[in-house]
Design an enzyme around this catalytic site. Structure first.
Site, PDB file in Angstrom:
ATOM      1  N   ARG A   1      -6.240  -1.784 -10.839  1.00 35.75           N
ATOM      2  CA  ARG A   1      -6.717  -0.900  -9.749  1.00 35.75           C
ATOM      3  C   ARG A   1      -8.220  -1.128  -9.677  1.00 35.75           C
ATOM      4  O   ARG A   1      -8.966  -0.694 -10.563  1.00 35.75           O
ATOM      5  CB  ARG A   1      -6.367   0.566 -10.023  1.00 35.75           C
TER       6      ARG A   1
ATOM      7  N   HIS B   1      -3.133  -1.845  -0.531  1.00 36.19           N
ATOM      8  CA  HIS B   1      -2.367  -1.130  -1.565  1.00 36.19           C
ATOM      9  C   HIS B   1      -0.918  -1.643  -1.484  1.00 36.19           C
ATOM     10  O   HIS B   1       0.001  -0.940  -1.080  1.00 36.19           O
ATOM     11  CB  HIS B   1      -2.435   0.380  -1.301  1.00 36.19           C
TER      12      HIS B   1
ATOM     13  N   GLN C   1       2.282   0.152  -2.995  1.00 41.27           N
ATOM     14  CA  GLN C   1       2.668   1.360  -2.272  1.00 41.27           C
ATOM     15  C   GLN C   1       3.453   1.004  -1.018  1.00 41.27           C
ATOM     16  O   GLN C   1       4.425   1.680  -0.666  1.00 41.27           O
ATOM     17  CB  GLN C   1       1.424   2.183  -1.916  1.00 41.27           C
TER      18      GLN C   1
ATOM     19  N   ASP D   1      -2.310   9.014   5.511  1.00 42.28           N
ATOM     20  CA  ASP D   1      -2.950   8.903   4.197  1.00 42.28           C
ATOM     21  C   ASP D   1      -4.215   9.750   4.273  1.00 42.28           C
ATOM     22  O   ASP D   1      -4.616  10.187   5.371  1.00 42.28           O
ATOM     23  CB  ASP D   1      -3.275   7.420   3.906  1.00 42.28           C
TER      24      ASP D   1
ATOM     25  N   CYS E   1       1.550   8.458   0.942  1.00 44.04           N
ATOM     26  CA  CYS E   1       1.529   7.853  -0.401  1.00 44.04           C
ATOM     27  C   CYS E   1       1.089   8.840  -1.470  1.00 44.04           C
ATOM     28  O   CYS E   1       1.352   8.632  -2.648  1.00 44.04           O
ATOM     29  CB  CYS E   1       0.645   6.611  -0.409  1.00 44.04           C
TER      30      CYS E   1
ATOM     31  N   ARG F   1       7.902   4.441  -6.294  1.00 46.32           N
ATOM     32  CA  ARG F   1       6.852   3.569  -6.843  1.00 46.32           C
ATOM     33  C   ARG F   1       7.386   2.877  -8.102  1.00 46.32           C
ATOM     34  O   ARG F   1       7.182   1.678  -8.295  1.00 46.32           O
ATOM     35  CB  ARG F   1       5.615   4.401  -7.216  1.00 46.32           C
TER      36      ARG F   1
HETATM   37  N1  NVA Z   1      -6.298   5.368   0.578  1.00 43.22           N
HETATM   38  C1  NVA Z   1      -6.224   6.094  -0.670  1.00 43.22           C
HETATM   39  C2  NVA Z   1      -4.932   5.821  -1.350  1.00 43.22           C
HETATM   40  C3  NVA Z   1      -4.753   6.602  -2.627  1.00 43.22           C
HETATM   41  C4  NVA Z   1      -3.485   6.270  -3.335  1.00 43.22           C
HETATM   42  C5  NVA Z   1      -7.401   5.715  -1.543  1.00 43.22           C
HETATM   43  O1  NVA Z   1      -7.745   4.532  -1.613  1.00 43.22           O
HETATM   44  O2  NVA Z   1      -7.991   6.607  -2.170  1.00 43.22           O
HETATM   45  N1   CP Z   2      -0.214   6.702  -4.249  1.00 40.35           N
HETATM   46  C1   CP Z   2      -0.963   6.384  -5.333  1.00 40.35           C
HETATM   47  O1   CP Z   2      -1.344   5.235  -5.536  1.00 40.35           O
HETATM   48  O2   CP Z   2      -1.244   7.438  -6.137  1.00 40.35           O
HETATM   49  P1   CP Z   2      -2.209   7.450  -7.387  1.00 40.35           P
HETATM   50  O3   CP Z   2      -3.634   7.313  -6.886  1.00 40.35           O
HETATM   51  O4   CP Z   2      -1.975   8.782  -8.033  1.00 40.35           O
HETATM   52  O5   CP Z   2      -1.880   6.318  -8.301  1.00 40.35           O
END
Ligand code: NVA
Ligand code: CP
Length: 302
Positions: free
Chosen positions: A102, A129, A132, A221, A261, A289
């Site tokens: 990540r 992502h 997801q 989102d 998500c 997931r």
């Molecule tokens: N668009 C959001 C997704 C979180 C899972 C972010 O990047 O924070």
């Molecule tokens: N949807 C998702 O990626 O959630 P987290 O940020 O909790 O991993």
């Protein structure tokens, strides 16, 4: 050659196969049968941003596969003190069989994938992502029994990681996609162009009125992604009027489903009565997931 999943384009030719494998392994495991397909394998999980779902679903998924997962927070490894991405990737490749990363940026993700000698799976960066969206397509397929020909509408931040991966994912499986977003938040041209090469039905608009008409799937989102916190006040102003509520949802097909998500921020991108309402499948999506990533890891290790 080693394969990665850091963009939806990486699974362009096998997306439906992975989705079907996820659905199959979910059923097998729920029947109580063994799915230990990665016995003895180790997954390293590097986190430069917070996570609930990604961390837990990968770790439990790897346990179900008979393997082991190691949680590596940036603050606890030398990457956080200035060791290079190159050296981190080269070293970890000597210990583990797979890496989930990540990352703070897509640039860091690409650099890590370039130097790692083992498969790298994105657990999100600022541009995409993919895990997801593989999950979301699996969830849609479970509920609708098909993907091709469905109408998908995404409302919210069109320039974030979810929007970009949805553009590619929907185009790959032949779903029409409409991104509804204020003009300053339209997706990067690269993702729109790639989607249009694969699917003719790609629409980007700022018109919220009636945008969910006849939709099979409505998704959103957060308006403030991780890394965007400094722009929060401006963003909340810019997205005012783009909340998905019962009225907007009622224009979609009667059997339309709602996706998010998560994490969700109620009364901003969606009202709680929609997110926890009868058309919402957000908790199936969260569970999936794990099953989708099980299929992704099995596919990359084969
Ligand atoms: N668009 C959001 C997704 C979180 C899972 C972010 O990047 O924070
Ligand atoms: N949807 C998702 O990626 O959630 P987290 O940020 O909790 O991993």
């Amino acid at each position: 050659m080693k394969r990665n999943l850091i963009s939806m384009l990486d699974v362009k030719d096998e997306l439906e196969k992975i989705i079907d494998l996820g659905i199959k392994l979910k059923k097998t495991s729920k029947k109580g049968e063994n799915i230990e397909l990665l016995k003895g394998k180790t997954l390293g999980m590097i986190f430069e941003k917070s996570s609930t779902r990604t961390r837990v679903s990968f770790e439990v998924g790897m346990t179900k596969l008979g393997g082991h997962a190691i949680f590596l927070s940036k603050n606890d490894i030398q990457l956080g003190r200035g060791e290079t991405i190159e050296d981190t990737a080269l070293v970890l490749s000597r210990y583990v069989d797979l890496i989930m990363y990540r990352a703070i940026s897509n640039k860091a993700m690409k650099e890590f994938a370039k130097y790692a000698t083992i498969p790298v799976i994105s657990g999100l960066d600022d541009k995409e992502h993919p895990c997801q969206v593989v999950t979301d397509l699996m969830t849609i397929k479970e509920h609708k029994r098909k993907l091709n020909g469905l109408k998908f509408v995404y409302i919210g931040d069109g320039a974030n990681n979810m929007s970009h991966s949805y553009l590619l994912g929907c185009a790959i499986v032949g779903m029409s996609i409409k991104i509804v977003s204020p003009k300053n938040y339209w997706p990067d041209d690269f993702y729109v162009n790639e989607a249009r090469k694969m699917c003719t039905k790609v629409e980007i608009t700022d018109k919220i009125e009636g945008c969910t008409k006849d939709a099979d799937v409505v998704a959103t989102d957060t308006w403030v992604s991780m890394g965007d916190e400094k722009q929060k006040v401006q963003r909340l102003k810019d997205f005012n009027g783009y909340t998905i509520d019962k009225k907007l949802m009622s224009l979609a097909k009667p059997d339309a489903i709602f996706l998010h998500c998560l994490p969700a921020y109620y009364d901003y991108e969606v009202t709680k009565d929609v997110a926890h309402g009868p058309q919402s499948v957000i908790f199936d999506e969260a569970e999936n997931r794990m099953w989708a990533q099980i299929a992704i890891m099995v596919n990359l290790c084969k």
